[in-house]
Design a protein around this motif. Structure first.
Motif, PDB file in Angstrom:
ATOM      1  N   GLU A   1       0.920  -1.173  -0.028  1.00  0.00           N
ATOM      2  CA  GLU A   1      -0.040  -0.031  -0.058  1.00  0.00           C
ATOM      3  C   GLU A   1       0.991   1.261   0.032  1.00  0.00           C
TER       4      GLU A   1
ATOM      5  N   LEU B   1       1.308   8.236   1.814  1.00  0.00           N
ATOM      6  CA  LEU B   1       1.873   9.632   1.163  1.00  0.00           C
ATOM      7  C   LEU B   1       2.732  10.190   2.459  1.00  0.00           C
TER       8      LEU B   1
ATOM      9  N   LEU C   1       3.127  13.337   8.358  1.00  0.00           N
ATOM     10  CA  LEU C   1       2.331  12.183   8.141  1.00  0.00           C
ATOM     11  C   LEU C   1       0.941  12.866   7.506  1.00  0.00           C
ATOM     12  N   PRO C   2       0.187  11.997   6.900  1.00  0.00           N
ATOM     13  CA  PRO C   2      -1.157  12.631   6.176  1.00  0.00           C
ATOM     14  C   PRO C   2      -2.132  13.060   7.190  1.00  0.00           C
TER      15      PRO C   2
ATOM     16  N   VAL D   1       0.497  10.802  -6.728  1.00  0.00           N
ATOM     17  CA  VAL D   1       0.424   9.641  -6.157  1.00  0.00           C
ATOM     18  C   VAL D   1       0.304   8.485  -6.989  1.00  0.00           C
TER      19      VAL D   1
ATOM     20  N   ASN E   1      -4.456   4.944  -2.169  1.00  0.00           N
ATOM     21  CA  ASN E   1      -5.524   5.555  -1.470  1.00  0.00           C
ATOM     22  C   ASN E   1      -6.191   6.670  -2.474  1.00  0.00           C
ATOM     23  N   VAL E   2      -7.519   6.752  -2.519  1.00  0.00           N
ATOM     24  CA  VAL E   2      -8.043   7.726  -3.296  1.00  0.00           C
ATOM     25  C   VAL E   2      -9.108   8.532  -2.413  1.00  0.00           C
ATOM     26  N   SER E   3      -8.844   9.959  -2.384  1.00  0.00           N
ATOM     27  CA  SER E   3     -10.160  10.694  -1.715  1.00  0.00           C
ATOM     28  C   SER E   3     -11.296  10.745  -2.439  1.00  0.00           C
TER      29      SER E   3
ATOM     30  N   ASP F   1     -11.944   0.412   1.947  1.00  0.00           N
ATOM     31  CA  ASP F   1     -11.022   0.746   3.074  1.00  0.00           C
ATOM     32  C   ASP F   1     -11.712   0.981   4.363  1.00  0.00           C
ATOM     33  N   ASP F   2     -11.167   0.804   5.448  1.00  0.00           N
ATOM     34  CA  ASP F   2     -11.976   1.298   6.670  1.00  0.00           C
ATOM     35  C   ASP F   2     -13.110   0.408   6.931  1.00  0.00           C
TER      36      ASP F   2
ATOM     37  N   GLU G   1      -6.350  -4.853   8.758  1.00  0.00           N
ATOM     38  CA  GLU G   1      -5.403  -3.911   9.141  1.00  0.00           C
ATOM     39  C   GLU G   1      -4.948  -3.635  10.257  1.00  0.00           C
ATOM     40  N   GLY G   2      -4.008  -3.110  10.727  1.00  0.00           N
ATOM     41  CA  GLY G   2      -3.215  -2.616  12.008  1.00  0.00           C
ATOM     42  C   GLY G   2      -2.853  -4.009  12.717  1.00  0.00           C
ATOM     43  N   VAL G   3      -2.425  -5.100  12.291  1.00  0.00           N
ATOM     44  CA  VAL G   3      -1.912  -6.272  13.084  1.00  0.00           C
ATOM     45  C   VAL G   3      -0.776  -6.058  13.539  1.00  0.00           C
ATOM     46  N   GLU G   4      -0.743  -6.229  14.982  1.00  0.00           N
ATOM     47  CA  GLU G   4       0.506  -5.809  15.463  1.00  0.00           C
ATOM     48  C   GLU G   4       1.096  -6.738  16.375  1.00  0.00           C
TER      49      GLU G   4
ATOM     50  N   PRO H   1       5.435   0.974   7.320  1.00  0.00           N
ATOM     51  CA  PRO H   1       5.477   1.430   6.201  1.00  0.00           C
ATOM     52  C   PRO H   1       7.025   1.688   5.703  1.00  0.00           C
TER      53      PRO H   1
HETATM   54  P1  C2E Z   1      -5.439   4.220   5.838  1.00  0.00           P
HETATM   55  O1  C2E Z   1      -5.460   4.059   4.271  1.00  0.00           O
HETATM   56  O2  C2E Z   1      -6.213   3.408   6.592  1.00  0.00           O
HETATM   57  O3  C2E Z   1      -3.803   3.541   6.043  1.00  0.00           O
HETATM   58  C1  C2E Z   1      -3.420   2.850   7.196  1.00  0.00           C
HETATM   59  C2  C2E Z   1      -2.619   3.812   8.184  1.00  0.00           C
HETATM   60  O4  C2E Z   1      -2.443   2.804   9.288  1.00  0.00           O
HETATM   61  C3  C2E Z   1      -1.430   4.096   7.662  1.00  0.00           C
HETATM   62  O5  C2E Z   1      -1.248   5.356   8.435  1.00  0.00           O
HETATM   63  C4  C2E Z   1      -0.375   3.090   8.332  1.00  0.00           C
HETATM   64  O6  C2E Z   1       0.831   3.744   8.453  1.00  0.00           O
HETATM   65  C5  C2E Z   1      -1.111   2.677   9.554  1.00  0.00           C
HETATM   66  N1  C2E Z   1      -0.712   1.434  10.073  1.00  0.00           N
HETATM   67  C6  C2E Z   1      -0.277   0.318   9.306  1.00  0.00           C
HETATM   68  N2  C2E Z   1      -0.174  -0.681   9.985  1.00  0.00           N
HETATM   69  C7  C2E Z   1      -0.278  -0.365  11.565  1.00  0.00           C
HETATM   70  C8  C2E Z   1      -0.185  -0.883  12.741  1.00  0.00           C
HETATM   71  O7  C2E Z   1       0.051  -1.865  12.884  1.00  0.00           O
HETATM   72  N3  C2E Z   1      -0.656  -0.108  13.842  1.00  0.00           N
HETATM   73  C9  C2E Z   1      -0.909   1.226  13.770  1.00  0.00           C
HETATM   74  N4  C2E Z   1      -1.198   1.909  14.863  1.00  0.00           N
HETATM   75  N5  C2E Z   1      -1.120   1.847  12.582  1.00  0.00           N
HETATM   76  C10 C2E Z   1      -0.671   1.078  11.521  1.00  0.00           C
HETATM   77  P2  C2E Z   1      -0.524   6.822   7.394  1.00  0.00           P
HETATM   78  O8  C2E Z   1       0.717   6.425   6.524  1.00  0.00           O
HETATM   79  O9  C2E Z   1      -0.498   7.759   8.532  1.00  0.00           O
HETATM   80  O10 C2E Z   1      -1.945   7.081   6.741  1.00  0.00           O
HETATM   81  C11 C2E Z   1      -3.216   7.475   7.433  1.00  0.00           C
HETATM   82  C12 C2E Z   1      -4.194   7.710   6.459  1.00  0.00           C
HETATM   83  O11 C2E Z   1      -3.899   8.824   5.561  1.00  0.00           O
HETATM   84  C13 C2E Z   1      -4.462   6.600   5.497  1.00  0.00           C
HETATM   85  O12 C2E Z   1      -5.160   5.525   6.128  1.00  0.00           O
HETATM   86  C14 C2E Z   1      -5.455   7.201   4.364  1.00  0.00           C
HETATM   87  O13 C2E Z   1      -6.532   7.315   4.649  1.00  0.00           O
HETATM   88  C15 C2E Z   1      -4.632   8.583   4.165  1.00  0.00           C
HETATM   89  N6  C2E Z   1      -3.608   8.452   3.058  1.00  0.00           N
HETATM   90  C16 C2E Z   1      -2.335   8.095   3.202  1.00  0.00           C
HETATM   91  N7  C2E Z   1      -1.703   8.148   1.902  1.00  0.00           N
HETATM   92  C17 C2E Z   1      -2.881   8.634   1.096  1.00  0.00           C
HETATM   93  C18 C2E Z   1      -2.693   9.110  -0.316  1.00  0.00           C
HETATM   94  O14 C2E Z   1      -1.799   8.923  -1.064  1.00  0.00           O
HETATM   95  N8  C2E Z   1      -3.876   9.693  -0.904  1.00  0.00           N
HETATM   96  C19 C2E Z   1      -4.800  10.045   0.267  1.00  0.00           C
HETATM   97  N9  C2E Z   1      -6.269  10.396  -0.422  1.00  0.00           N
HETATM   98  N10 C2E Z   1      -4.997   9.480   1.579  1.00  0.00           N
HETATM   99  C20 C2E Z   1      -3.914   9.004   1.995  1.00  0.00           C
END
Ligand code: C2E
Ligand code: CA
Ligand code: CA
Ligand code: CA
Length: 275
Positions: free
Chosen positions: A58, A61, A72-73, A93, A113-115, A175-176, A232-235, A259
């Motif tokens: 994945e 950004l 961070l985003p 992107v 990811n697309v907004s 997603d989500d 998602e978010g498997v720790e 990431p």
């Molecule tokens: P998302 O699409 O739900 O991406 C997953 C987020 O969870 C990512 O945060 C990732 O770093 C984080 N994550 C992954 N594994 C774990 C884990 O095990 N534990 C925890 N606590 N977090 C984990 P990130 O990179 O900060 O991105 C946040 C959100 O920003 C994304 O959520 C997505 O909605 C948005 N985003 C990121 N890149 C883009 C992009 O290129 N375009 C758009 N439109 N939105 C983006």
């Protein structure tokens, strides 16, 4: 800005408070960042539990800010959306993700990811086609991740566009999943290729019977509809073993990898998860 009696624009009215000024500054900085190429993509692997190998990455950004460092985003996506800048950023992107994925092994896909604003923009299908054509990435290796908020304004047009992208060979992921208002009706309206179970359910899956029941129900539902499931978010290992037991197809999270920057992707693709 507010016009006073003499036709002079005064910009720092008290009501334009610190928060609003800060948003305005971030917006100006974002315009610079687009122009100067200060964005980069990091990639997080999605592990296929059938073979414990990386099936996709994945694209996430990041903003390499000259003073603030790596941003961070969560600190700028909202402002990019409100200002419309997300359309230009999202185009970058798509191009960058396809270009980088082109040199990965052929079995590894890239998820972008697309907004909602970007997705509903009339130029979106053409931008996707340009990104594929310019990079030479086969459409089958591109996954687009949308959230159900994309449906909030006019479901029919969105469903038509999803079918169009799907007919090009692109995969579509929801997603989500589970965090919106009426997830089930969207699943009836469009057959997604993949559902991503939100981290909020995964976090407690091994400790809380309620979360486990929800995960089980989502997995069964997805299977019945022929969709692939990613958690998602498997720790930790306890979450993983529970998700495996429930029949989840893929996992993503810090347990396998955070990431990473694009230069670290190759090493990661060659790595398998130990049981
Ligand atoms: P998302 O699409 O739900 O991406 C997953 C987020 O969870 C990512 O945060 C990732 O770093 C984080 N994550 C992954 N594994 C774990 C884990 O095990 N534990 C925890 N606590 N977090 C984990 P990130 O990179 O900060 O991105 C946040 C959100 O920003 C994304 O959520 C997505 O909605 C948005 N985003 C990121 N890149 C883009 C992009 O290129 N375009 C758009 N439109 N939105 C983006
Ligand atoms: Ca995502
Ligand atoms: Ca997500
Ligand atoms: Ca999210």
């Amino acid at each position: 800005a507010k016009q006073d009696g003499r036709g002079v624009f005064r910009f720092f009215e008290p009501e334009l408070d610190a928060a609003a000024r800060r948003r305005r500054q971030v917006e100006l900085d974002l315009r610079d960042a687009i122009r100067l190429g200060h964005f980069e993509l990091h990639y997080q692997p999605v592990l296929d539990l059938k073979n414990n190998r990386v099936g996709a990455l994945e694209a996430l950004l990041r903003w390499r800010h000259p003073e603030r460092g790596l941003v961070l985003p969560s600190d700028f996506i909202g402002i990019a959306e409100d200002s419309g800048l997300i359309i230009a950023i999202g185009e970058w992107v798509l191009h960058e993700a396809c270009r980088e994925a082109r040199r990965w092994p052929a079995h590894v896909r890239v998820a972008v990811n697309v907004s909602p604003l970007q997705f509903r923009n009339s130029g979106f299908p053409a931008i996707v086609m340009q990104a594929l054509a310019a990079s030479g990435l086969p459409p089958e290796r591109l996954e687009i991740e949308i959230t159900e908020s994309v449906f909030l304004e006019g479901e029919e047009a969105v469903v038509a566009l999803l079918h169009r992208l799907r007919s090009m060979g692109i995969r579509i992921a929801l997603d989500d999943f589970g965090t919106g208002y009426s997830s089930l009706s969207y699943l009836r309206g469009f057959p997604f290729d993949k559902i991503k179970i939100d981290r909020s359910f995964v976090t407690d899956v091994a400790r809380d019977a309620g979360s486990a029941a929800i995960v089980r129900a989502i997995v069964h539902l997805a299977k019945a509809l022929g969709m692939d499931i990613t958690a998602e978010g498997v720790e930790d290992a306890a979450q993983l073993s529970r998700l495996r037991g429930e029949g989840c197809d893929n996992i993503q999270g810090y347990l396998f990898s955070r990431p990473v920057s694009s230069s670290e992707v190759d090493a990661l693709i060659g790595t398998r998860m130990e049981d």
